[in-house]
Motif scaffolding. Structure first.
Motif, short mmCIF file in Angstrom:
data_model
loop_
_atom_site.label_atom_id
_atom_site.label_comp_id
_atom_site.label_asym_id
_atom_site.label_seq_id
_atom_site.Cartn_x
_atom_site.Cartn_y
_atom_site.Cartn_z
N ASP A 27 22.03 16.22 17.18
CA ASP A 27 22.59 16.06 18.53
C ASP A 27 24.10 15.98 18.46
OD1 ASP A 27 20.07 15.57 20.10
OD2 ASP A 27 19.91 13.93 18.66
N ALA A 28 24.74 16.69 19.36
CA ALA A 28 26.19 16.57 19.52
C ALA A 28 26.45 15.42 20.49
CB ALA A 28 26.78 17.86 20.07
N HIS A 29 27.45 14.60 20.18
CA HIS A 29 27.79 13.47 21.05
C HIS A 29 29.18 13.65 21.65
CE1 HIS A 29 24.24 11.29 19.78
NE2 HIS A 29 24.55 11.59 18.53
N GLY A 30 29.96 14.55 21.08
CA GLY A 30 31.30 14.77 21.62
C GLY A 30 31.92 16.04 21.10
N LEU A 31 32.86 16.56 21.88
CA LEU A 31 33.59 17.78 21.55
C LEU A 31 35.00 17.60 22.09
CD1 LEU A 31 33.81 20.85 20.77
CD2 LEU A 31 32.96 21.33 23.09
#
Length: 71
Positions: A27-31
């Motif tokens: 899972d990506a949590h930030g960009l």
């Protein structure tokens, strides 16, 4: 996992350490504006933190001191 970058869908894949092991979830949590992705993934019921930038995964969990209370 995919990242939409410069009008192209980029497959960021899985951390290379686990290329031959089933990654249960990622899972990506930030960009940020520089295209740096941070998130977590789970392998063998162990959750790990990662950073991805310029086609390179960094397992942030490996940066913790050995005697750290963080897992």
């Amino acid at each position: 996992m995919f990242l939409w970058q410069d009008n192209v869908m980029v497959d960021i894949g899985v951390p290379p350490t686990y290329a031959n092991v089933t990654v249960e979830s990622i899972d990506a949590h930030g960009l940020n504006n520089n295209g740096v992705v941070v998130g977590s993934y789970t392998v063998k019921n162990n959750q790990r933190a990662f950073m991805w930038h310029d086609n390179q995964f960094t397992d942030l969990t490996t940066l913790l001191p050995a005697d750290s209370e963080w897992e």
